[in-house]
Design a protein around this motif. Structure first.
Motif, PDB file in Angstrom:
ATOM      1  N   ARG A 125      65.511  69.458  34.393  1.00 27.13           N
ATOM      2  CA  ARG A 125      64.716  70.214  35.554  1.00 27.13           C
ATOM      3  C   ARG A 125      63.554  70.778  35.272  1.00 27.13           C
ATOM      4  N   LEU A 126      63.453  71.334  34.052  1.00 27.29           N
ATOM      5  CA  LEU A 126      62.042  71.732  33.537  1.00 27.29           C
ATOM      6  C   LEU A 126      60.856  70.927  33.662  1.00 27.29           C
ATOM      7  N   GLY A 129      60.161  69.897  37.335  1.00 20.94           N
ATOM      8  CA  GLY A 129      59.746  70.917  38.569  1.00 20.94           C
ATOM      9  C   GLY A 129      60.899  71.268  39.314  1.00 20.94           C
ATOM     10  N   VAL A 131      63.319  73.172  39.445  1.00 22.92           N
ATOM     11  CA  VAL A 131      64.254  74.164  39.119  1.00 22.92           C
ATOM     12  C   VAL A 131      64.611  75.129  40.404  1.00 22.92           C
ATOM     13  N   THR A 135      64.324  80.940  39.669  1.00 20.37           N
ATOM     14  CA  THR A 135      63.803  80.786  38.363  1.00 20.37           C
ATOM     15  C   THR A 135      62.582  81.665  38.115  1.00 20.37           C
ATOM     16  N   ARG A 137      58.998  82.899  36.490  1.00 19.84           N
ATOM     17  CA  ARG A 137      57.781  82.145  36.061  1.00 19.84           C
ATOM     18  C   ARG A 137      57.961  81.471  34.742  1.00 19.84           C
ATOM     19  N   LYS A 139      60.198  80.657  33.105  1.00 19.63           N
ATOM     20  CA  LYS A 139      60.839  79.732  32.613  1.00 19.63           C
ATOM     21  C   LYS A 139      60.619  78.094  33.471  1.00 19.63           C
ATOM     22  N   GLN A 140      59.378  78.263  33.955  1.00 21.68           N
ATOM     23  CA  GLN A 140      58.800  76.931  34.637  1.00 21.68           C
ATOM     24  C   GLN A 140      57.749  76.502  33.891  1.00 21.68           C
ATOM     25  N   LEU A 142      54.677  75.077  34.896  1.00 20.70           N
ATOM     26  CA  LEU A 142      53.494  75.283  35.778  1.00 20.70           C
ATOM     27  C   LEU A 142      52.308  74.407  35.694  1.00 20.70           C
TER      28      LEU A 142
END
Length: 348
Positions: A125-126, A129, A131, A135, A137, A139-140, A142
């Motif tokens: 998922r990370l 994208g 997520v 979630t 920020r 843990k994303q 970007l």
């Protein structure tokens, strides 16, 4: 006003690019189109006897931070907290060599995923994208189409899989499909994929997306071995491949002229006791012309203009007593992770 002219000069200089002045990138380097750098660093192992995997990932984490990638652009995933393990004779510390040169679990470590959060689902998922909307920020991932991403994985693996938490696994096909989703969604410009595990090269054999350079600590059928034991701790504290990677990175600095080809050759079989695998057919650029800082450093894009920039006439203000004081800031720098005899005085 003289101070206004100085302000204009400062802005002009700070927004220059090398190209308008005829300054070119050295011939041996090929220009990268990336505008930002990210790192995804993952330790997939639990249990005290896997101490070395935590040391592996924290050492790489410290190196990329030293070379300029901020915590806001690093995703750090650690399956087990060795620093707080009751078997640890030195609580709140993790070392990557028996000399205990430095505690890599320092005060500025920001772990984004820890414990059972480090799962195959969260990892995929990370990358893609996908997520949940709540979630945080931090843990994303970007990233965008201008992102160069360093992906480093360490743990236990086999032919075509990498174990997570000793209870599940991600397959080479699942990983390849996740990277393809990233490409289709324009989530990266280039990826440098590193994996330190047994039969590690099997994890990049299924890759089919463009702009990926990959290296592995061992070929299919080979084990990836540990480097040495710290008798005070009682376990192996770093893997061979990562040890020699760190020895190399400790002599790399932000203005380094070292290339990715040099990095790919850091651990010959005589040192690693396994054969380091490399896959470069998906990567458009020649690794010998790619600076190592394209993945281990952080870009600082600069825009040049020779046009006059008008700024508002800001009224003067009285300097306060605090502003009048001269304060000498303490100069700080990263201490070497390895004993000094392994760290050269070179700035290359």
């Amino acid at each position: 006003m003289w101070w206004l002219h100085i302000g204009c000069i400062f802005i002009s200089l700070s927004t220059f690019t090398p190209y308008s002045l005829g300054v070119e990138i050295p011939e041996k380097f090929q220009k990268s189109n990336h505008t930002n750098n990210w790192a995804v660093l993952v330790d997939t192992s639990r249990f005290w006897f896997n101490y070395r995997h935590v040391a592996n990932v924290l050492s790489i984490y410290r190196s990329v931070k030293r070379l300029g990638i901020p915590d806001s652009q690093i995703i750090l995933m650690i399956s087990d907290d060795m620093a707080c393990n009751p078997r640890n004779p030195r609580p709140a510390t993790i070392f990557n060599n028996a000399h205990e040169q430095i505690n890599v679990y320092g005060d500025d470590v920001e772990v984004d995923y820890r414990g059972y959060e480090v799962s195959v689902e969260n990892f995929i998922r990370l990358l893609t994208g996908r997520v949940p909307p709540d979630t945080p920020r931090s843990k994303q991932l970007l990233t965008d189409e201008g992102s160069n991403i360093l992906i480093y994985l360490t743990g236990h693996g086999g032919d075509g899989f990498l174990k997570f938490q000793d209870s599940e696994e991600v397959t080479s096909q699942e990983l390849a499909d996740a990277l393809e989703q990233m490409w289709q969604k324009r989530r990266y410009n280039e990826i440098f994929f590193i994996i330190d595990t047994c039969q590690a090269s099997s994890m990049y054999e299924k890759f089919y997306s463009p702009n990926i350079l990959a290296t592995a600590s061992s070929l299919v059928g080979e084990d990836s071995l540990s480097h040495h034991v710290d008798s005070a701790i009682g376990v192996y504290i770093i893997d061979r491949y990562t040890y020699y990677v760190l020895e190399f990175l400790e002599n790399v600095h932000t203005n380094s002229q070292k290339t990715m080809t040099e990095f790919l050759a850091v651990c010959p079989k005589s040192a690693c006791l396994s054969t380091v695998g490399v896959r470069r057919d998906l990567f458009k650029r020649d690794p010998s012309k790619v600076p190592i800082t394209d993945f281990f450093g952080s870009v600082r894009p600069v825009v040049i203009t020779t046009n006059t920039i008008d700024i508002m006439d800001i009224p003067k203000r009285k300097k306060t007593e605090i502003e009048n004081r001269t304060k000498v800031l303490e100069k700080r720098k990263y201490l070497p992770q390895f004993p000094m005899h392994l760290v050269q005085g070179s700035t290359q």
